[in-house]
Design an enzyme around this catalytic site. Structure first.
Site, short mmCIF file in Angstrom:
data_model
loop_
_atom_site.label_atom_id
_atom_site.label_comp_id
_atom_site.label_asym_id
_atom_site.label_seq_id
_atom_site.Cartn_x
_atom_site.Cartn_y
_atom_site.Cartn_z
CB CYS A 121 27.51 40.26 -17.50
SG CYS A 121 26.00 40.04 -18.11
CG HIS A 147 9.93 55.35 -30.90
ND1 HIS A 147 9.18 55.58 -31.89
CD2 HIS A 147 9.08 55.63 -29.87
CE1 HIS A 147 8.06 55.87 -31.76
NE2 HIS A 147 7.82 55.79 -30.26
CG ASN A 165 13.06 58.59 -37.59
OD1 ASN A 165 12.29 58.08 -37.80
ND2 ASN A 165 13.66 59.56 -38.46
CB VAL A 166 15.91 53.67 -33.55
CG1 VAL A 166 14.70 53.63 -32.77
CG2 VAL A 166 15.88 52.61 -35.12
C1 BV8 Z 1 3.21 51.96 -25.29
C2 BV8 Z 1 11.48 51.39 -32.57
C3 BV8 Z 1 2.54 51.10 -23.21
C4 BV8 Z 1 11.92 50.00 -32.84
C5 BV8 Z 1 9.07 51.93 -32.83
C6 BV8 Z 1 -1.38 46.68 -29.63
C7 BV8 Z 1 -0.13 46.16 -28.97
C8 BV8 Z 1 0.98 46.70 -28.43
C9 BV8 Z 1 0.75 48.23 -28.47
C10 BV8 Z 1 -0.28 48.65 -29.01
C11 BV8 Z 1 -1.34 48.11 -29.54
N1 BV8 Z 1 -2.20 49.01 -30.08
C12 BV8 Z 1 -1.70 50.26 -29.91
C13 BV8 Z 1 -0.51 49.83 -29.16
C14 BV8 Z 1 0.34 51.06 -28.64
C15 BV8 Z 1 1.50 51.13 -29.72
C16 BV8 Z 1 1.21 52.12 -30.91
O1 BV8 Z 1 1.07 53.02 -30.79
N2 BV8 Z 1 0.78 51.06 -31.72
C17 BV8 Z 1 0.02 51.47 -33.08
C18 BV8 Z 1 0.81 50.64 -34.11
C19 BV8 Z 1 -1.16 51.25 -33.27
N3 BV8 Z 1 2.67 51.89 -29.04
C20 BV8 Z 1 3.45 51.39 -28.10
O2 BV8 Z 1 3.37 50.24 -27.88
C21 BV8 Z 1 4.31 52.35 -27.57
N4 BV8 Z 1 4.47 52.11 -25.96
O3 BV8 Z 1 2.29 52.20 -25.59
O4 BV8 Z 1 3.48 51.46 -24.09
C22 BV8 Z 1 3.17 51.33 -22.06
C23 BV8 Z 1 2.74 52.39 -21.32
C24 BV8 Z 1 3.30 52.32 -20.15
C25 BV8 Z 1 3.94 51.26 -19.27
C26 BV8 Z 1 4.19 50.12 -20.48
C27 BV8 Z 1 3.62 50.15 -21.65
C28 BV8 Z 1 5.64 52.15 -27.94
C29 BV8 Z 1 5.93 52.53 -29.40
C30 BV8 Z 1 7.32 52.39 -30.05
C31 BV8 Z 1 7.45 51.12 -30.97
N5 BV8 Z 1 8.67 51.41 -31.39
N6 BV8 Z 1 10.25 51.88 -33.19
C32 BV8 Z 1 12.25 50.11 -34.32
O5 BV8 Z 1 12.43 51.18 -35.12
O6 BV8 Z 1 12.72 48.96 -34.69
S1 BV8 Z 1 7.62 52.43 -33.79
C33 BV8 Z 1 8.07 52.66 -35.08
O7 BV8 Z 1 7.17 53.31 -35.96
C34 BV8 Z 1 9.29 53.58 -35.49
O8 BV8 Z 1 9.84 54.28 -34.42
C35 BV8 Z 1 8.73 54.77 -36.20
O9 BV8 Z 1 9.49 55.83 -36.23
C36 BV8 Z 1 7.53 54.88 -35.87
C37 BV8 Z 1 6.31 55.51 -36.36
O10 BV8 Z 1 6.38 55.35 -37.65
P1 BV8 Z 1 6.79 56.59 -38.60
O11 BV8 Z 1 8.00 56.99 -38.28
O12 BV8 Z 1 5.62 57.71 -38.69
O13 BV8 Z 1 7.05 55.90 -40.02
P2 BV8 Z 1 5.99 55.57 -40.94
O14 BV8 Z 1 6.68 54.59 -42.14
O15 BV8 Z 1 4.60 54.95 -40.26
O16 BV8 Z 1 5.32 56.62 -41.98
C38 BV8 Z 1 6.02 57.28 -42.54
C39 BV8 Z 1 5.80 58.67 -43.08
O17 BV8 Z 1 6.45 59.35 -43.85
C40 BV8 Z 1 4.47 58.50 -43.86
O18 BV8 Z 1 3.53 59.47 -43.57
C41 BV8 Z 1 4.92 58.95 -45.15
O19 BV8 Z 1 3.81 59.62 -46.11
C42 BV8 Z 1 5.88 59.96 -45.11
N7 BV8 Z 1 6.88 60.02 -45.90
C43 BV8 Z 1 7.73 59.04 -46.72
N8 BV8 Z 1 8.47 59.64 -47.32
C44 BV8 Z 1 8.56 60.94 -47.14
C45 BV8 Z 1 7.62 61.18 -46.25
N9 BV8 Z 1 7.50 62.36 -45.77
C46 BV8 Z 1 8.25 63.46 -46.29
N10 BV8 Z 1 9.13 63.15 -47.19
C47 BV8 Z 1 9.42 62.11 -47.55
N11 BV8 Z 1 10.38 61.78 -48.74
ZN ZN Z 2 25.58 42.17 -19.17
#
Ligand code: BV8
Ligand code: ZN
Length: 239
Positions: free
Chosen positions: A150, A119, A102-103
Site C-alpha cells: 500500500c 513480545h 523471545n522474538v
Molecule cells: C507495557 C521485543 C504498558 C522487542 C521486548 C519505562 C518506560 C517504558 C516502559 C516501562 C518503563 N518502566 C517500566 C516499563 C514497563 C516495561 C518494562 O518492563 N521495562 C523494564 C525494562 C523495567 N514493559 C513494557 O513496556 C511492556 N509493555 O508495560 O505496556 C501498557 C499497558 C497497557 C496499554 C499500553 C501500554 C512491553 C515490554 C516488551 C518490550 N519488548 N522485546 C525486541 O526483542 O526487540 S523486551 C526484551 O526483554 C526481550 O523481549 C527480552 O526477551 C525481554 C526480557 O529480557 P530477557 O529475555 O530476560 O533477556 P535478558 O538479556 O534480560 O536476560 C537473559 C537471562 O538469561 C539472564 O538472566 C541470564 O542470566 C540468563 N542466561 C544467559 N545465558 C544463559 C542464561 N540462562 C540459561 N542458560 C544460558 N546459557
Molecule cells: Zn500497508
C-alpha cells in the site's frame, strides 16, 4: 545442585499441566546475544533507545538496521539442545504451554507448536498505514525501512517498550500459568513486565516454580527449585 535437579524432575514427572516461560537466555547457546548480559545486544545502545515507538518515529532507519542485523544473526543460528528438550517435554507431558519473550522464532524451528509469543515475532512486519502483517524472512531485507504494497512503511512485528502485549496471547499465557501444576522459567532476567509478573502469578496460584538460569535473579530465592547452569545442559538433564 543434583538434589534440586532430582526434586525438579520429580515435580515435572508428576505434573498434569506444565507452563514454560523462556527469555533470551535460552537462545544464548545458539549464539544470539542476550539483552542485558555482558555480550548484550544492547551493548552500544540502551533498550529504550531502540525498542520503542518513539525511537522508530525519530529514526526508522537506525531501528531497522538494528533489527535487520538481529534477523541476520538469528537466520544464521540454529535451535540448541535447550529448545529441543522443550519439544521432548511437550511430547511427554499431558499438557504443556510454551510462552516466550523471545522474538527469534527458534522454538518454532525446533519443532514447538502453539508457542505464545508475548513480545511478537521478528519475522513479522506490520504496516504503519494499513496495519497488514506480512511475514518476510529475507536477510538482509532489500530496502530499509521496508515498504508495504500500500506504500506504507513496515515496522518490526514486535512489542516495544511502552506498548501493550497482544491481548489474546497474554490472556492465554496468564490462563496457562494459573492452571499449571509446574511453571518452568528458563533464561530470563525477569526484569521486563508484565511477562515477569507470570512468576508472581504462579506463586500466588500455588504452582511449583522451577528456574533455570546461569545467574541469580530477583526470583531465585523464592522459587521452589533454582537450577544454576546453562539451559542447553540443564534442560536435557531435567528430562
Ligand atoms: C507495557 C521485543 C504498558 C522487542 C521486548 C519505562 C518506560 C517504558 C516502559 C516501562 C518503563 N518502566 C517500566 C516499563 C514497563 C516495561 C518494562 O518492563 N521495562 C523494564 C525494562 C523495567 N514493559 C513494557 O513496556 C511492556 N509493555 O508495560 O505496556 C501498557 C499497558 C497497557 C496499554 C499500553 C501500554 C512491553 C515490554 C516488551 C518490550 N519488548 N522485546 C525486541 O526483542 O526487540 S523486551 C526484551 O526483554 C526481550 O523481549 C527480552 O526477551 C525481554 C526480557 O529480557 P530477557 O529475555 O530476560 O533477556 P535478558 O538479556 O534480560 O536476560 C537473559 C537471562 O538469561 C539472564 O538472566 C541470564 O542470566 C540468563 N542466561 C544467559 N545465558 C544463559 C542464561 N540462562 C540459561 N542458560 C544460558 N546459557
Ligand atoms: Zn500497508
Amino acid at each position: 545442585m543434583d538434589e534440586r535437579l532430582e526434586g525438579a524432575r520429580k515435580a515435572l514427572r508428576h505434573a498434569h499441566s506444565i507452563a514454560v516461560l523462556t527469555g533470551a537466555g535460552i537462545s544464548a547457546e545458539s549464539g544470539i546475544p542476550t539483552f542485558r548480559g555482558p555480550d548484550s545486544l544492547w551493548q552500544n545502545y540502551r533498550p529504550e533507545e531502540l525498542a520503542t515507538p518513539q525511537a522508530f518515529a525519530r529514526n526508522p532507519q537506525l531501528v531497522w538496521e538494528w533489527y535487520d542485523w538481529r534477523r541476520g544473526l538469528i537466520a544464521a543460528a540454529a535451535p540448541n539442545p535447550g529448545h529441543h528438550a522443550l519439544v521432548t517435554l511437550a511430547e511427554r507431558a499431558q499438557e504443556l504451554t510454551l510462552i516466550t519473550q523471545n522474538v527469534d522464532g527458534l522454538h518454532d524451528r525446533a519443532g514447538s507448536s502453539g508457542v505464545l509469543k508475548v513480545h511478537g515475532d521478528i519475522w513479522d512486519l506490520r504496516c504503519m498505514n494499513c496495519r497488514r502483517v506480512v511475514r518476510d524472512t529475507r536477510v538482509p531485507l532489500p530496502e530499509l525501512p521496508p515498504r508495504c504494497a500500500c506504500g506504507g512503511m513496515l515496522r518490526p512485528g514486535v512489542v516495544w517498550f511502552g506498548e501493550s502485549l497482544p491481548q489474546d496471547v497474554w490472556a492465554a499465557a496468564e490462563t496457562a500459568v494459573s492452571r499449571s501444576d509446574v511453571f518452568l522459567v528458563v533464561g530470563t532476567s525477569a526484569v521486563v513486565y508484565p511477562a515477569a509478573g507470570l512468576i508472581d502469578l504462579a506463586r500466588d496460584s500455588g504452582v511449583v516454580v522451577i528456574e533455570v538460569n546461569i545467574a541469580d535473579t530477583t526470583y531465585s530465592r523464592s522459587v521452589d527449585f533454582a537450577l544454576h547452569g546453562p539451559s542447553a545442559a540443564v534442560l536435557p538433564a531435567l528430562l
